[in-house]
Design an enzyme around this catalytic site. Structure first.
Site, PDB file in Angstrom:
ATOM      1  N   THR A  51       0.838  -1.202   0.000  1.00 43.59           N
ATOM      2  CA  THR A  51       0.000   0.000   0.000  1.00 43.59           C
ATOM      3  C   THR A  51       0.873   1.253   0.000  1.00 43.59           C
ATOM      4  OG1 THR A  51      -1.385   1.377   1.461  1.00 43.59           O
ATOM      5  CG2 THR A  51      -0.245  -0.462   2.479  1.00 43.59           C
TER       6      THR A  51
ATOM      7  N   SER B 234      -0.749   2.934  10.764  1.00 43.09           N
ATOM      8  CA  SER B 234      -1.619   2.044  11.561  1.00 43.09           C
ATOM      9  C   SER B 234      -0.955   0.683  11.693  1.00 43.09           C
ATOM     10  CB  SER B 234      -2.982   1.869  10.883  1.00 43.09           C
ATOM     11  OG  SER B 234      -2.875   0.943   9.803  1.00 43.09           O
TER      12      SER B 234
ATOM     13  N   TYR C 238      -2.194  -2.108  10.689  1.00 41.67           N
ATOM     14  CA  TYR C 238      -2.313  -2.750   9.382  1.00 41.67           C
ATOM     15  C   TYR C 238      -1.178  -2.315   8.448  1.00 41.67           C
ATOM     16  CZ  TYR C 238      -3.510  -2.456   4.454  1.00 41.67           C
ATOM     17  OH  TYR C 238      -3.435  -2.480   3.088  1.00 41.67           O
ATOM     18  N   HIS C 239      -0.973  -0.996   8.343  1.00 47.33           N
ATOM     19  CA  HIS C 239       0.076  -0.512   7.446  1.00 47.33           C
ATOM     20  C   HIS C 239       1.455  -1.029   7.876  1.00 47.33           C
ATOM     21  CE1 HIS C 239      -3.143   2.508   6.531  1.00 47.33           C
ATOM     22  NE2 HIS C 239      -2.659   2.382   5.307  1.00 47.33           N
TER      23      HIS C 239
ATOM     24  N   LYS D  55       2.212  -4.366   6.432  1.00 41.64           N
ATOM     25  CA  LYS D  55       2.603  -4.315   5.015  1.00 41.64           C
ATOM     26  C   LYS D  55       4.079  -3.922   4.881  1.00 41.64           C
ATOM     27  CE  LYS D  55      -1.389  -4.951   2.671  1.00 41.64           C
ATOM     28  NZ  LYS D  55      -1.626  -5.923   1.610  1.00 41.64           N
TER      29      LYS D  55
END
Lengths: 426, 426
Positions: free
Chosen positions: B144, B179, B181-182, B185
């Protein structure tokens, strides 16, 4: 200060507990004893005859006249983390409770996944526990100089100022870690940086060099030395680090075995200096909310070949007859490279290396000498066979390395449990 | 080409399968249907009435006259990964099989740990599976643009050349993800970079902007349109992204709700463009062993406020009466900042954005209109209440935001299961 040590049964955790107690701090700790199990899995044992935690705690009480609060548990259990933080209410949490071996993390897919799950979950649990139950506490986290890799530029302490297309920015220094284990430490660092920035936690992320040696003064000296207080000393291919492994080899008449050319340069420091540095970081916490501070923690940089020469020289002075035999490198790493890391932060706090490296190596060899039989017992575990390409084959001496290659054997399908290590001889 | 899509039941995975099949590729896929469960957990559902996988597969066969090989399984099970790679022998693996929501990852400690364990384990299993059973395959991994954060300098594609204290080096661009989530990644990217460097795998790491829209041509157009082939469309606070959420809000007469000032700038692209870009990456793999290639995948950058205005304007043209209401920002992020990312890589491969953004938004609103009742049913799930500080409280409109604060509620101790989301109204 009230100081909680995660990984208190480990090589660093136990002497740190003693040193901090000797300085009057109130110490608690948690451990799940997995390090003992991982070393057994590699077919080895601590060279020093470390005691059970119950014996350690009794010896601690004998020396310091007070108890150490010990939690027999795992950071991967969030309930345990929360209960411990709420009960002990630490001013500082020192997080040494991770799987710390590059070769162990490279055994196969399951060891890589285990290392990720274990290390990241433990650190996340501590970060969330601190956020919700102990937000004023200072998290001192053990990272590694290995997070940076070996870039062709100087290595600052965590951050650097760059100019890119005419604009300037202070950015985290990019990491190029050399193993699955080192990757988990890089991931932890990013997670901690996030927690400091978004939740206002205070943390010191210690990028530590390679530690060697057996002693801190708090174990007692001369007649006051209490052997029950000794810390573990690993020399196997996975948990034994360069100087310690060379000392063990010298003592039992095995050749000292640098990998490849031996030009790999790293930062090193003695165990007693590591403990000194942790104590400086603990007793001088960052003052601002949200502070994320990085210290590169080492005394000096050396090549692996230089260290083998130094151990051999000191060994000869002590009546041993060490030889040096370069082995095929089981890792993928540069064997000759630029290496110039900063370490001004801890020096500014007053860090002074205690001894020169030869003195510390001599003390280490002397401490190990009574335990030569324990090393000899596990001598097969010293030989490296965990290779970075996923195969399992004992490294030959560099002179033999032009023999035909053994066919590659992938990790077997479906072996979901961590299996004991089988040393395959070519 | 033989192309395996992990996450084939998802927003991107399903239309990518259709598009690749229409171009003659041989497609297989795996999914564990967790996305459907996560969206249900937030109290929502897809606005479009997506079919069961069995119906999808039947519709696929009707359209393309051949079967899609589907694996009902989880990447966190290594046996499944190995079996799939050995059976299907893909030329390309497209990895879309992760938990993709920032708010979901920020719900509490257990969601953060789950996101880490799920995302990192799946990617590690693919990397090891490829290394040992499919080393020639090209891994196309969905990352992302959020990995980079919003630095005050230009954002290159993965790497940049820096000068530091008089020496130069090409380094991975430092990431400052916003975050949990990030962060996962970013960790994945570091692990993939390692696998390429050490094991010689070939990978394209796609730093994708925010995707919006409903359509790819392979679903059929006009009388040829097969509704059974539609992809999911989420609009809840966790899985609905900015433009899609605004479209859903416009359609049912809710105000469009940018967070904070709305000056957050991001890269965006239409669903059909995302599929176009993936296809370019797949059909033009890197040729050299060990290549790790990064593409920033977006059509253009916009601020959130601009997008709300655009959706409102298009909505008015279509007879709706959208209003805009800025909400307190539940996230910790810069609301006005420099943002200038590169995207030359895909343009050089021939990427051409299909429509202007207003046209794509109009097509999206038209596709959604028949499903307004499905959106209205889950309208409570649009309102953000997952806050980056760990509390759970519905964001008020910015005008109301000076009311006294609700006391902070930490995540409850011991709630080890992922629990359904309860929307608390202040």
């Amino acid at each position: 200060m009230r100081i909680l040590i995660a990984g208190i049964d480990g090589y660093l955790g136990w002497p740190l507990a003693l040193h901090l107690a000797a300085r009057g701090h109130d110490v608690a700790g948690i451990d799940s004893f997995q390090r003992r199990a991982w070393v057994a899995e590699t077919g080895s044992q601590s060279a020093t005859p470390i005691r059970s935690m119950n014996e350690r705690l009794a010896a601690f009480e004998d020396r310091f006249g007070r108890r150490l609060k010990f939690y027999d548990g795992n950071l991967c259990d969030y309930d345990t983390v929360v209960r411990m933080l709420c009960e002990f209410e630490p001013d500082t949490v020192v997080h040494l409770g991770e799987m710390p071996s590059a070769p162990y993390s490279m055994v196969d897919v399951h060891h890589a996944v285990f290392t990720h799950t274990n290390n990241l979950t433990g650190t996340l649990h501590l970060l969330y526990g601190l956020r919700d139950y102990c937000p004023q506490a200072h998290l001192v986290k053990l990272g590694t100089m290995g997070e940076y890799g070996t870039p062709n530029i100087d290595i600052p302490e965590g951050f650097f100022e760059v100019e890119f297309r005419g604009r300037k920015e202070r950015l985290p220094f990019p990491c190029q870690p050399p193993s699955m284990y080192h990757l988990t430490k890089v991931h932890d660092s990013a997670n901690i940086r996030f927690a400091c920035r978004v939740w206002g936690l205070k943390s010191t992320d210690i990028m530590q060099g390679v530690v060697f040696g057996t002693r801190v003064d708090a174990m007692g000296q001369g007649p006051d030395w209490d052997q029950r207080l000794c810390t573990r000393f690993d020399f196997d291919q996975s948990f034994g680090t360069a100087i310690n492994r060379f000392c063990a080899q010298a003592l039992i008449g095995m050749p000292l075995t640098p990998y490849g050319k031996g030009g790999q340069k790293r930062g090193f420091l003695a165990l007693r200096d590591s403990i000194q540095c942790f104590t400086l970081a603990i007793e001088n916490p960052p003052q601002t909310e949200g502070a994320y501070r990085v210290f590169n923690q080492f005394a000096d940089t050396y090549t692996i070949s230089d260290l083998a020469e130094t151990v051999a020289r000191v060994g000869r002075q002590m009546g041993l007859a060490p030889t040096i035999q370069h082995l095929e490198n089981p890792r993928r790493e540069a064997e000759e490279h630029y290496y110039n890391p900063d370490n001004a932060g801890l020096l500014a706090l007053g860090y002074k290396p205690t001894h020169d490296i030869a003195t510390e190596i001599a003390l280490t060899l002397a401490d190990l000498a009574p335990h030569a039989e324990r090393i000899r017992f596990a001598r097969d575990a010293v030989q490296p066979d965990i290779r970075w390409d996923g195969t399992r084959r004992a490294s030959r001496s560099v002179a033999q390395a032009d023999r035909p290659k053994v066919p590659r054997r992938p990790a077997s399908v479906g072996a979901l449990a961590l299996r004991p290590v089988l040393n395959e001889k070519p």
